[in-house]
Design a protein around this motif. Structure first.
Motif, PDB file in Angstrom:
ATOM      1  N   PHE A 260       0.842  -1.193   0.000  1.00  0.00           N
ATOM      2  CA  PHE A 260       0.000   0.000   0.000  1.00  0.00           C
ATOM      3  C   PHE A 260       0.878   1.244   0.000  1.00  0.00           C
ATOM      4  CE2 PHE A 260       0.521  -1.545   4.313  1.00  0.00           C
ATOM      5  CZ  PHE A 260       0.807  -0.416   5.074  1.00  0.00           C
ATOM      6  N   HIS A 261       0.299   2.340  -0.477  1.00  0.00           N
ATOM      7  CA  HIS A 261       1.026   3.604  -0.613  1.00  0.00           C
ATOM      8  C   HIS A 261       0.004   4.726  -0.575  1.00  0.00           C
ATOM      9  CE1 HIS A 261       4.095   6.378  -2.312  1.00  0.00           C
ATOM     10  NE2 HIS A 261       3.043   6.922  -2.887  1.00  0.00           N
ATOM     11  N   ALA A 262       0.314   5.779   0.129  1.00  0.00           N
ATOM     12  CA  ALA A 262      -0.593   6.926   0.163  1.00  0.00           C
ATOM     13  C   ALA A 262       0.206   8.192   0.425  1.00  0.00           C
ATOM     14  CB  ALA A 262      -1.643   6.736   1.253  1.00  0.00           C
ATOM     15  N   GLN A 263      -0.345   9.291  -0.036  1.00  0.00           N
ATOM     16  CA  GLN A 263       0.214  10.589   0.302  1.00  0.00           C
ATOM     17  C   GLN A 263      -0.923  11.583   0.334  1.00  0.00           C
ATOM     18  OE1 GLN A 263       3.183  11.075  -2.727  1.00  0.00           O
ATOM     19  NE2 GLN A 263       1.816  12.222  -4.058  1.00  0.00           N
ATOM     20  N   GLY A 264      -0.763  12.616   1.128  1.00  0.00           N
ATOM     21  CA  GLY A 264      -1.813  13.612   1.244  1.00  0.00           C
ATOM     22  C   GLY A 264      -1.330  14.824   1.995  1.00  0.00           C
ATOM     23  N   SER A 265      -2.183  15.817   2.058  1.00  0.00           N
ATOM     24  CA  SER A 265      -1.832  17.026   2.781  1.00  0.00           C
ATOM     25  C   SER A 265      -3.068  17.577   3.472  1.00  0.00           C
ATOM     26  CB  SER A 265      -1.232  18.062   1.832  1.00  0.00           C
ATOM     27  OG  SER A 265      -2.168  18.402   0.827  1.00  0.00           O
TER      28      SER A 265
ATOM     29  N   GLY B 288       0.041  25.227  17.821  1.00  0.00           N
ATOM     30  CA  GLY B 288       0.545  26.104  18.873  1.00  0.00           C
ATOM     31  C   GLY B 288      -0.486  27.082  19.395  1.00  0.00           C
ATOM     32  N   THR B 289      -0.857  28.014  18.573  1.00  0.00           N
ATOM     33  CA  THR B 289      -1.875  29.002  18.916  1.00  0.00           C
ATOM     34  C   THR B 289      -2.848  29.061  17.749  1.00  0.00           C
ATOM     35  OG1 THR B 289      -0.794  30.880  17.873  1.00  0.00           O
ATOM     36  CG2 THR B 289      -0.120  30.359  20.138  1.00  0.00           C
ATOM     37  N   THR B 290      -3.915  29.774  17.914  1.00  0.00           N
ATOM     38  CA  THR B 290      -4.870  29.891  16.807  1.00  0.00           C
ATOM     39  C   THR B 290      -4.379  30.839  15.726  1.00  0.00           C
ATOM     40  OG1 THR B 290      -6.060  31.599  18.018  1.00  0.00           O
ATOM     41  CG2 THR B 290      -6.862  29.327  18.244  1.00  0.00           C
ATOM     42  N   THR B 291      -3.259  31.536  15.953  1.00  0.00           N
ATOM     43  CA  THR B 291      -2.755  32.469  14.940  1.00  0.00           C
ATOM     44  C   THR B 291      -1.768  31.811  13.979  1.00  0.00           C
ATOM     45  OG1 THR B 291      -0.954  33.230  16.356  1.00  0.00           O
ATOM     46  CG2 THR B 291      -3.044  34.435  16.485  1.00  0.00           C
ATOM     47  N   LEU B 292      -1.337  30.569  14.258  1.00  0.00           N
ATOM     48  CA  LEU B 292      -0.407  29.866  13.383  1.00  0.00           C
ATOM     49  C   LEU B 292      -1.108  28.667  12.753  1.00  0.00           C
ATOM     50  CD1 LEU B 292       2.837  29.845  15.560  1.00  0.00           C
ATOM     51  CD2 LEU B 292       2.212  31.435  13.724  1.00  0.00           C
ATOM     52  N   THR B 293      -0.710  28.359  11.519  1.00  0.00           N
ATOM     53  CA  THR B 293      -1.285  27.217  10.806  1.00  0.00           C
ATOM     54  C   THR B 293      -0.166  26.277  10.401  1.00  0.00           C
ATOM     55  OG1 THR B 293      -3.103  28.556   9.942  1.00  0.00           O
ATOM     56  CG2 THR B 293      -2.602  26.501   8.766  1.00  0.00           C
ATOM     57  N   GLY B 294      -0.379  25.003  10.619  1.00  0.00           N
ATOM     58  CA  GLY B 294       0.541  23.981  10.134  1.00  0.00           C
ATOM     59  C   GLY B 294       0.008  23.417   8.837  1.00  0.00           C
ATOM     60  N   ASN B 295       0.844  23.410   7.823  1.00  0.00           N
ATOM     61  CA  ASN B 295       0.491  22.825   6.529  1.00  0.00           C
ATOM     62  C   ASN B 295       1.306  21.540   6.414  1.00  0.00           C
ATOM     63  OD1 ASN B 295      -1.124  25.183   5.440  1.00  0.00           O
ATOM     64  ND2 ASN B 295       0.787  26.163   6.032  1.00  0.00           N
ATOM     65  N   PHE B 296       0.628  20.407   6.530  1.00  0.00           N
ATOM     66  CA  PHE B 296       1.267  19.101   6.659  1.00  0.00           C
ATOM     67  C   PHE B 296       1.228  18.343   5.343  1.00  0.00           C
ATOM     68  CE2 PHE B 296      -0.351  20.455  10.693  1.00  0.00           C
ATOM     69  CZ  PHE B 296       0.575  20.047  11.629  1.00  0.00           C
ATOM     70  N   ALA B 297       2.320  17.675   5.007  1.00  0.00           N
ATOM     71  CA  ALA B 297       2.381  16.806   3.826  1.00  0.00           C
ATOM     72  C   ALA B 297       2.956  15.468   4.276  1.00  0.00           C
ATOM     73  CB  ALA B 297       3.250  17.421   2.740  1.00  0.00           C
ATOM     74  N   VAL B 298       2.202  14.398   4.056  1.00  0.00           N
ATOM     75  CA  VAL B 298       2.596  13.065   4.523  1.00  0.00           C
ATOM     76  C   VAL B 298       2.784  12.130   3.340  1.00  0.00           C
ATOM     77  CG1 VAL B 298       0.193  12.340   4.868  1.00  0.00           C
ATOM     78  CG2 VAL B 298       2.001  11.165   6.086  1.00  0.00           C
ATOM     79  N   LYS B 299       3.769  11.247   3.453  1.00  0.00           N
ATOM     80  CA  LYS B 299       3.983  10.178   2.477  1.00  0.00           C
ATOM     81  C   LYS B 299       4.134   8.877   3.246  1.00  0.00           C
ATOM     82  CE  LYS B 299       6.271  13.077  -0.923  1.00  0.00           C
ATOM     83  NZ  LYS B 299       7.514  13.328  -1.656  1.00  0.00           N
TER      84      LYS B 299
ATOM     85  N   ALA C 246       5.766  -3.551   7.163  1.00  0.00           N
ATOM     86  CA  ALA C 246       6.865  -2.600   7.294  1.00  0.00           C
ATOM     87  C   ALA C 246       6.748  -1.577   6.173  1.00  0.00           C
ATOM     88  CB  ALA C 246       8.209  -3.321   7.217  1.00  0.00           C
ATOM     89  N   GLY C 247       7.431  -0.446   6.355  1.00  0.00           N
ATOM     90  CA  GLY C 247       7.381   0.559   5.307  1.00  0.00           C
ATOM     91  C   GLY C 247       8.152   1.801   5.658  1.00  0.00           C
ATOM     92  N   THR C 248       7.816   2.883   4.942  1.00  0.00           N
ATOM     93  CA  THR C 248       8.459   4.177   5.148  1.00  0.00           C
ATOM     94  C   THR C 248       7.399   5.228   5.411  1.00  0.00           C
ATOM     95  OG1 THR C 248       8.441   4.722   2.791  1.00  0.00           O
ATOM     96  CG2 THR C 248      10.404   3.584   3.640  1.00  0.00           C
ATOM     97  N   TRP C 249       7.841   6.340   6.011  1.00  0.00           N
ATOM     98  CA  TRP C 249       6.939   7.409   6.403  1.00  0.00           C
ATOM     99  C   TRP C 249       7.725   8.708   6.410  1.00  0.00           C
ATOM    100  CZ3 TRP C 249       2.072   8.672   8.019  1.00  0.00           C
ATOM    101  CH2 TRP C 249       1.923   9.780   8.844  1.00  0.00           C
ATOM    102  N   SER C 250       7.114   9.781   5.963  1.00  0.00           N
ATOM    103  CA  SER C 250       7.720  11.104   6.139  1.00  0.00           C
ATOM    104  C   SER C 250       6.616  12.134   6.318  1.00  0.00           C
ATOM    105  CB  SER C 250       8.621  11.487   4.965  1.00  0.00           C
ATOM    106  OG  SER C 250       7.855  11.691   3.800  1.00  0.00           O
ATOM    107  N   MET C 251       6.945  13.177   7.083  1.00  0.00           N
ATOM    108  CA  MET C 251       6.014  14.284   7.304  1.00  0.00           C
ATOM    109  C   MET C 251       6.806  15.582   7.207  1.00  0.00           C
ATOM    110  SD  MET C 251       2.878  15.301   8.087  1.00  0.00           S
ATOM    111  CE  MET C 251       1.951  14.093   9.019  1.00  0.00           C
ATOM    112  N   ASP C 252       6.317  16.498   6.397  1.00  0.00           N
ATOM    113  CA  ASP C 252       6.867  17.847   6.302  1.00  0.00           C
ATOM    114  C   ASP C 252       5.798  18.813   6.801  1.00  0.00           C
ATOM    115  OD1 ASP C 252       9.176  16.858   5.116  1.00  0.00           O
ATOM    116  OD2 ASP C 252       8.490  17.302   3.082  1.00  0.00           O
ATOM    117  N   VAL C 253       6.209  19.788   7.592  1.00  0.00           N
ATOM    118  CA  VAL C 253       5.277  20.777   8.133  1.00  0.00           C
ATOM    119  C   VAL C 253       5.819  22.168   7.809  1.00  0.00           C
ATOM    120  CG1 VAL C 253       4.051  21.613  10.179  1.00  0.00           C
ATOM    121  CG2 VAL C 253       4.822  19.221  10.081  1.00  0.00           C
TER     122      VAL C 253
END
Length: 160
Positions: free
Chosen positions: A95-100, A106-117, A129-136
């Motif tokens: 299986f394989h997936a990616q999304g954002s 932290g606070t309501t004034t900051l936004t995290g934009n997440f990208a997962v693989k 078993a597999g691989t995983w990455s997250m960029d914020v």
């Protein structure tokens, strides 16, 4: 900061799903709960919980895959969370997936934009078993980038 995020990998949020080649025959893969760790364990909890379920008459899916992760940020800060990926088809034992997604951090004034693989396979009927990455990318209300955080490429494994 520690919290749980839920990613629904559907076209409506711009996520894509890619199915890939052969490993263990679907009929041999055990349904139910698998547990294990990421390559960030033991420095960070690095827990992995995978739930495999039937999908239709003959198929299987990853009902949920929850991973604890820790990302180092460019400013020297860190970001730790648990992310759950849901409803990913298993094809030929892989299986394989990616999304954002985006959400307040932290606070309501900051936004995290997440990208997962995510990639995964079943080298045996009772192991995955597999691989995983997250960029914020953290932005302020004006959209200016405040920080960037990355897990780098992690490996994970879990047993039934």
């Amino acid at each position: 900061m520690r919290h749980t995020m839920l990613i629904r990998l559907i076209a409506a949020i711009g996520a894509s799903l890619v199915l890939v080649g052969a490993a263990v025959a679907a009929s041999a893969i055990q349904t139910g709960k698998y547990t294990g760790f990421t390559s960030q364990h033991p420095g960070h909890s690095g827990r992995v919980t995978l739930n495999v379920a039937k999908a239709g008459a003959h198929g299987l899916k990853v009902r949920s895959l929850a991973l604890d992760w820790y990302a180092k940020c460019a400013t020297g800060k860190h970001y730790a969370a648990t992310t759950t990926v849901t409803n990913v088809a298993i094809s030929n034992g892989k299986f394989h997936a990616q999304g954002s997604f985006s959400e307040p951090v932290g606070t309501t004034t900051l936004t995290g934009n997440f990208a997962v693989k995510l990639t995964g396979h079943f080298p045996s009927a009772r192991k995955s078993a597999g691989t995983w990455s997250m960029d914020v990318v953290v932005t302020d209300q004006s959209g200016a980038v405040i920080d960037t955080c990355r897990t780098g490429a992690l490996t994970w494994s879990a047993k039934h």
